[in-house]
Scaffold this motif. Structure first.
Motif, short mmCIF file in Angstrom:
data_model
loop_
_atom_site.label_atom_id
_atom_site.label_comp_id
_atom_site.label_asym_id
_atom_site.label_seq_id
_atom_site.Cartn_x
_atom_site.Cartn_y
_atom_site.Cartn_z
N LYS A 37 5.31 9.15 5.93
CA LYS A 37 4.79 7.77 5.22
C LYS A 37 3.27 8.08 4.50
O LYS A 37 2.67 9.17 5.05
CB LYS A 37 4.55 6.68 6.29
N GLY A 38 3.07 7.41 3.52
CA GLY A 38 1.65 7.59 2.91
C GLY A 38 1.61 6.90 1.71
O GLY A 38 2.30 6.06 1.23
N GLU A 39 0.48 7.44 0.73
CA GLU A 39 0.37 7.02 -0.61
C GLU A 39 -0.09 7.82 -1.44
O GLU A 39 -0.76 8.97 -1.04
CB GLU A 39 -0.72 5.55 -0.33
N ILE A 40 0.11 7.44 -2.74
CA ILE A 40 -0.53 8.44 -3.74
C ILE A 40 -1.41 7.46 -4.59
O ILE A 40 -0.80 6.71 -5.38
CB ILE A 40 0.49 9.15 -4.56
N ASP A 41 -2.59 7.89 -5.08
CA ASP A 41 -3.39 7.07 -5.90
C ASP A 41 -3.21 7.65 -7.42
O ASP A 41 -3.43 8.92 -7.63
CB ASP A 41 -5.12 7.31 -5.56
N THR A 42 -2.37 6.77 -8.18
CA THR A 42 -2.08 7.29 -9.69
C THR A 42 -3.33 7.44 -10.54
O THR A 42 -3.01 7.96 -11.78
CB THR A 42 -0.93 6.31 -10.13
N VAL A 43 -4.36 6.90 -10.14
CA VAL A 43 -5.66 6.94 -10.84
C VAL A 43 -6.47 8.09 -11.15
O VAL A 43 -6.45 8.85 -11.64
CB VAL A 43 -6.58 5.78 -10.84
N THR A 44 -6.62 8.45 -9.37
CA THR A 44 -7.37 9.48 -9.15
C THR A 44 -6.41 10.93 -8.84
O THR A 44 -6.92 11.90 -8.85
CB THR A 44 -8.23 9.34 -7.97
#
Length: 876
Positions: free
Chosen positions: A778-785
């Protein structure tokens, strides 16, 4: 002229009476003593006077008879300036003579005979003949003239003459017959002025009378040649004559008359057919002639209101003719014929039946007229109908046109075409065959009325036009030029970008370019050129964007069909059938729809069509923002409300894409990685079968689920770094056997659920089951940074746990009761530079419990998910 004749007759009477008294005095001096006995003398010469067969006798009154008498002097012109003396002598004649008979009286230039008896006076000469009954009534001398005949002109006059002896006032009235004209007259002489008036019965020709006035030939031609009638009638003719020192002076300014012409033909110009009128009244007033027509017609055209005025017939000014021609008529070849006769070449035609055309011409007459130009003014109140300015046709609803001095002015010409409504005005230089016009557009439409291609509202456009040999039209603000010859129309658009604000269907998202349009029959139009895209709407397999696009096509006005080719037939559309075919070229559907959404918002209209719009792709990829459909073929239906249904396929794999309002759905069932990769923007999954469902609003949030059947996870930086970490930790080197190798991690089955927002990709859950290990995460990715924060748990199966159970317990490895082993990993850093590290046991335990439970629930859930996808994906 008739009045003049009457006056001259009175003068002749005066001269005859005066001469008579001269003779009488001579006779009385010689023969007075023999009067009572009667005297007969055969011949008598007294100086230059000769008398033959003289008889005179006195019996209460005198009787005088002479066979012949001669005078050495000329006979004077008959005048009325001494009428008082003449009538005094007539008075004496009535007082003293009973009978007078002078059979022949000779003068040097004339001869006459005079007879008087019983108050009847008869005189005849070479010029005239008079028969009159003369009497005296108190203070008036009355002559009842039964005949006054002017021999040279064949004029006969009869009437009554009264002369007041005390007041010296002469009144004459009667009838006349002159030049085939019969009528009545009246004249009054007081002192040195004669006032007269006359009228006539109908007569057949005016020519003999008019020729007596000796007018200028051009004026005379208008009165007796250009205007002809079946019958004429002088309604009145009034005037004054001055007598000064024995000379009669007519007063032309004081002359006033009106002649009625019945059943009239008027030939305004030798090159024109005659016009016809019921009546014409010719009025002479203050030295001018006025022609007023009743119900005039020319070639079936109404000319009511038309007048002709000939000015300055007398006086020092040069005579001129003013023709004020009023025509209610279409502006067709008949009107053009009239204008051309006067060298007016006005390049305007109009079909309106009630055009009110006024042609005002000032035409010099007389001897100097050859060196003077005709001055022309033309005014037109334009009716409804088709107006052609040179070869430019427009259906109009009124307006005004004015021509003067070689310039044609248009004022507020209302255009009412199905494709254009507004007003046009400006001026045309006839000599230079050039026009500067201004087109005030209320609404301009190119294309179908309900679904226009171009629409211009509330805009003023200058328009330049020349028509020397071919028609040339220039719209400078739009950089548009039009050339029209007899058989060809050529339209040049130098900058399509100027038309972009008015485009209602900018299918290609264009913002510039050039276009040439040619027609050889004015029905079918061929076009070609290059257009520019302001966005990357089309691209090739190497993602090279096409912004300069060569185009060509055909538009048929009769069938209203248009075909459009772009990029050398990579793009083809039939606008009538509202479909587009793409071949060997890729399209970005999101940008395509975004462009039309702008037009929809701006114009508050459906941007595409009232029908559904279809895009067919062959060997073409379809991209929607960051998602791509790599397909061999696809079929996209864009509904009138903007909703989309799209289906694509490649190598037997099928994907379905739908859009309802702002809700998007992507469904793919058991597709290979070639189709999957562009849909998820991830190439790490290979050689398996994948089912995908993704839905939501791309601008806010999208939820996605990928079901994995077999395959390998490999060849991306995070995996490579995980593999590197495993190889550096002795305790984890055994993981190479569970499937973590340079060839990748083999997957038997798996499910990945994620949420996408404009700024983040949230991995809600990751479940990947291999032959000897399970990966949970599980997690997340910042598409901006591009920062990444993902936590993983790698579980080995029981057999592997037995092997490693003898390994000393480490802080980053948990051993389960079933001899399984769980390793925690944290992935941080960025997508370009990911960092992989092991996690301590307590961090592993912080993973959500539901993810840990997936190991037990996966087979059932995966089976249910597959069944649901079968129901969702009903690929046609």
């Amino acid at each position: 002229m008739i009045k003049t004749t009457a006056i001259l007759s009175a003068r002749n009477i005066h001269i005859a009476i005066r001469d008579f008294f001269i003779t009488l005095i001579v006779l009385i001096a010689l023969l007075f003593f023999w009067l009572f006995h009667g005297i007969n003398i055969d011949k008598l010469d007294i100086g230059k006077y000769r008398i033959e067969k003289l008889y005179i006798k006195l019996n209460k009154k005198l009787t005088l008879k002479i066979a012949e008498i001669s005078f050495p002097k000329k006979k004077s012109t008959l005048l009325l300036d001494n009428a008082d003396k003449t009538f005094d002598r007539i008075k004496n004649l009535l007082t003293f003579f009973d009978t007078v008979a002078l059979e022949k009286v000779h003068f040097k230039n004339n001869s006459l005979a005079l007879f008087y008896a019983d108050n009847i006076l008869y005189i005849t000469s070479n010029d005239y003949e008079i028969v009159s009954n003369i009497s005296r009534e108190k203070k008036e001398l009355v002559a009842d003239i039964s005949l006054l005949y002017l021999k040279k002109d064949h004029v006969t006059i009869s009437g009554k003459l009264r002369y007041d002896l005390k007041k010296n006032k002469l009144k004459v009235e009667g009838v006349f017959d002159a030049y085939g004209i019969k009528g009545n007259f009246r004249a009054i002489q007081q002192d040195k002025e004669i006032v007269y008036a006359l009228n006539t019965d109908e007569f057949d020709t005016l020519s003999p009378l008019i020729k007596r006035f000796k007018m200028d030939p051009a004026i005379e031609s208008w009165v007796i040649d250009k205007v002809q009638a079946k019958h004429y009638k002088i309604e009145y003719l009034k005037g004054k004559i001055s007598i000064d020192k024995g000379t009669i002076k007519f007063n032309p300014v004081g002359l006033n008359g009106k002649v009625l012409f019945n059943d009239v033909s008027i030939r305004y110009h030798d090159a024109l057919s005659p016009a016809y009128a019921k009546n014409l009244r010719l009025t002479y007033r203050k030295g001018n002639l006025y022609f007023d027509l009743e119900d005039p017609m020319y070639q079936g055209r109404d000319l009511n209101g038309t007048t002709v005025v000939i000015k300055h017939i007398v006086g020092s000014q040069s005579p001129s003719l003013t023709l004020d021609l009023h025509i209610v008529s279409p502006m067709d070849n008949k009107v053009e014929e009239i204008l051309r006769a006067y060298s007016l070449k006005i390049p305007v035609q109009h079909t309106g039946e009630k055009n009110q055309i006024i042609v005002n011409l000032k035409i010099p007459l007389g001897r100097s007229s050859a060196t003077k130009k005709i001055k022309a003014i033309v005014d037109v109140n334009i009716d409804k109908g088709l107006l052609k300015i040179t070869d430019l046709p427009l259906y109009v609803e009124g307006g005004k046109a004015h021509y003067e001095s070689g310039m044609l002015l248009f004022e507020e010409i209302g255009i009412n075409e199905t494709w254009c409504k507004g007003k046009i005005g400006g001026k045309v230089n006839i000599d230079k065959q050039y026009a500067d016009l201004s087109l005030k557009v209320d609404d301009f439409i190119l294309g179908e009325e309900k679904n226009p291609f171009i629409e211009i509202k509330e805009k003023k456009l200058p328009l330049h036009l020349s028509y020397n040999k071919t028609l040339y039209v220039n719209l400078p603000t739009l950089k548009t030029e039009i050339q029209k010859s007899e058989n060809t129309l050529h339209i040049s658009l130098s900058d399509i970008g100027l038309l972009v604000p008015f485009l209602q269907q900018n299918i290609l998202g264009l913002n510039g370019g050039k276009l040439q349009i040619i027609s050889k029959d004015f029905k079918q139009y061929e076009f070609n050129g290059t257009i520019q895209d302001k966005i990357c709407l089309f691209y090739d397999s190497s993602n090279t964007c096409y912004t300069h696009i060569p185009v060509n096509g055909i538009f048929n006005t009769k069938t209203e069909q248009m075909t459009f080719d772009a990029l050398n037939q990579y793009f083809y559309t039939n606008a009538t059938k509202t479909w587009v075919q793409l071949k060997d070229i890729n399209i970005d559907l999101k940008l395509f729809l975004a462009e039309h959404k702008k037009f929809q918002k701006r114009n508050k209209k459906e941007p595409l069509s009232h029908k559904k719009f279809i895009i067919i792709g062959k060997n073409s990829q379809l991209r929607y923002g960051s998602y791509s459909l790599v397909t061999d073929t696809y079929d996209i239906e864009i509904l009138p409300n903007g909703d989309i249904e799209a289906t694509g396929s490649i190598d037997g794999d099928v994907v379905r894409f739908t859009k309802e309002k702002e809700h998007f759905t992507i469904n793919a069932f058991r597709v290979k990685d070639r189709m999957l990769h562009p849909l998820i923007n991830f190439t790490g999954l290979k050689n398996g079968r994948y089912s995908l469902k993704k839905e939501g609003n791309p601008d806010t949030k999208m939820k996605g689920r990928i079901i994995i059947e077999g395959g390998v996870l490999s060849d991306f930086k995070v995996y490579n770094n995980i593999l590197a970490l495993i190889n550096t930790l002795p305790a984890l080197t055994m993981f190479n056997n569970p499937g973590f190798s340079v060839k990748g991690f083999k997957i038997e089955e798996g499910v990945v659920e994620y949420t996408m927002t404009p700024k983040k990709i949230i991995l809600d859950s990751i479940y990947l089951k291999g032959s000897s290990a399970v990966v949970l995460g599980k997690g997340e990715i910042d598409t901006v940074t591009k920062k990444i924060n993902v936590k993983l748990a790698i579980l080995t199966i029981r057999d592997f746990g037995k092997i490693v159970s003898t390994v000393p317990l480490l802080g980053y490895i948990l051993m389960g009761d079933n001899d399984s082993m769980t390793v925690g990993m944290t992935i941080s850093g960025t997508l370009d530079h990911p960092k992989v590290s092991t996690s301590v046991a307590k961090d592993i335990l912080t993973l959500p419990v539901e993810i840990l439970k997936r190991m037990m629930m996966t087979p059932v859930k995966l089976r249910n998910q597959k069944q649901n996808l079968y129901k969702i994906l009903k690929i046609k």
